[in-house]
Design a protein around this motif. Structure first.
Motif, PDB file in Angstrom:
ATOM      1  N   THR A 121      12.979  68.807  76.326  1.00 35.69           N
ATOM      2  CA  THR A 121      11.874  67.996  76.843  1.00 35.69           C
ATOM      3  C   THR A 121      12.052  66.572  76.345  1.00 35.69           C
ATOM      4  O   THR A 121      12.080  66.324  75.134  1.00 35.69           O
ATOM      5  N   ILE A 122      12.182  65.637  77.271  1.00 37.72           N
ATOM      6  CA  ILE A 122      12.369  64.239  76.893  1.00 37.72           C
ATOM      7  C   ILE A 122      11.018  63.564  76.641  1.00 37.72           C
ATOM      8  O   ILE A 122      10.847  62.843  75.673  1.00 37.72           O
ATOM      9  N   ALA A 123      10.059  63.800  77.522  1.00 36.91           N
ATOM     10  CA  ALA A 123       8.720  63.223  77.357  1.00 36.91           C
ATOM     11  C   ALA A 123       7.712  64.192  77.939  1.00 36.91           C
ATOM     12  O   ALA A 123       8.018  64.963  78.848  1.00 36.91           O
ATOM     13  N   GLN A 124       6.511  64.137  77.400  1.00 38.94           N
ATOM     14  CA  GLN A 124       5.465  65.005  77.930  1.00 38.94           C
ATOM     15  C   GLN A 124       5.124  64.562  79.352  1.00 38.94           C
ATOM     16  O   GLN A 124       5.089  63.373  79.664  1.00 38.94           O
ATOM     17  N   GLY A 125       4.933  65.513  80.199  1.00 39.04           N
ATOM     18  CA  GLY A 125       4.623  65.223  81.583  1.00 39.04           C
ATOM     19  C   GLY A 125       5.851  65.303  82.479  1.00 39.04           C
ATOM     20  O   GLY A 125       5.728  65.445  83.684  1.00 39.04           O
ATOM     21  N   LEU A 126       7.038  65.188  81.887  1.00 37.13           N
ATOM     22  CA  LEU A 126       8.281  65.333  82.654  1.00 37.13           C
ATOM     23  C   LEU A 126       8.772  66.765  82.533  1.00 37.13           C
ATOM     24  O   LEU A 126       8.598  67.403  81.488  1.00 37.13           O
TER      25      LEU A 126
END
Length: 186
Positions: free
Chosen positions: A52-57
């Protein structure tokens, strides 16, 4: 007819027997170190890891592979075990072939070479064990994560290879100890 008696010592001219413990221990070393080298050489595991790179992605799914070639300690471990297995095969052949005409100097050279291989094996086992512990436990001080949680099969194979190699080390250690005890008798 009276035969004169002498107190002079007669050198034993009977040929030397093949030492069975020597042959047995060299066979054990050959088996343990060769199997350890082969086990490391074929050990490889691939897993798909979600990142997971960023939350929401959405998470990225990457295929990650664990191989022995990626760590220099494991390369060293494999090479030293292959050398030890090859040396054990050669010294076994020499020990059996020259069993009856084995010279004292040749036994000394063989014992010295045994000690050199023993030192190499212990150093390779120490290096592989240190890297294996970091892989199993990680290191929170430098933010190294545990690897064996993900690549459990890989870690089990490497641990088995390490145990086999250590058994080969102890067989070499017995060879060295028996050689020293043989020197004591002489």
């Amino acid at each position: 007819m009276d035969v004169p008696r002498s107190d002079a010592k007669v050198l034993d001219s009977t040929p030397r027997r093949i030492r069975l413990y020597d042959v047995f221990l060299r066979i054990l070393v050959l088996a343990f170190t060769s199997v350890a080298a082969v086990l490391v050489g074929v050990t490889r595991e691939s897993k798909i890891i979600p990142i997971t790179i960023a939350q929401g992605l959405p998470a990225l799914h990457l295929t990650v592979t664990a191989k022995w070639q990626y760590m220099s300690a494991f390369v060293y471990f494999l090479v030293v075990n292959a050398i030890a297995g090859s040396y054990a095969a050669g010294s076994l052949f020499y020990s059996v072939a020259a069993g009856r005409s084995f010279k004292h100097d040749a036994a000394l050279v063989l014992s010295i070479l045994d000690l050199i291989i023993l030192a190499l094996l212990f150093s390779a086992n120490g290096a592989a064990a240190a890297v294996g512990l970091i892989g199993r436990d990680g290191n929170s001080h430098v933010q190294w994560r545990k690897v064996c949680d993900v690549f459990d099969g890989y870690c089990h194979h490497m641990a088995a290879a390490l145990v086999l190699s250590l058994m080969g080390c102890f067989a070499f250690l017995w060879l060295a100890l028996l050689a020293v005890l043989g020197l004591r008798k002489k």
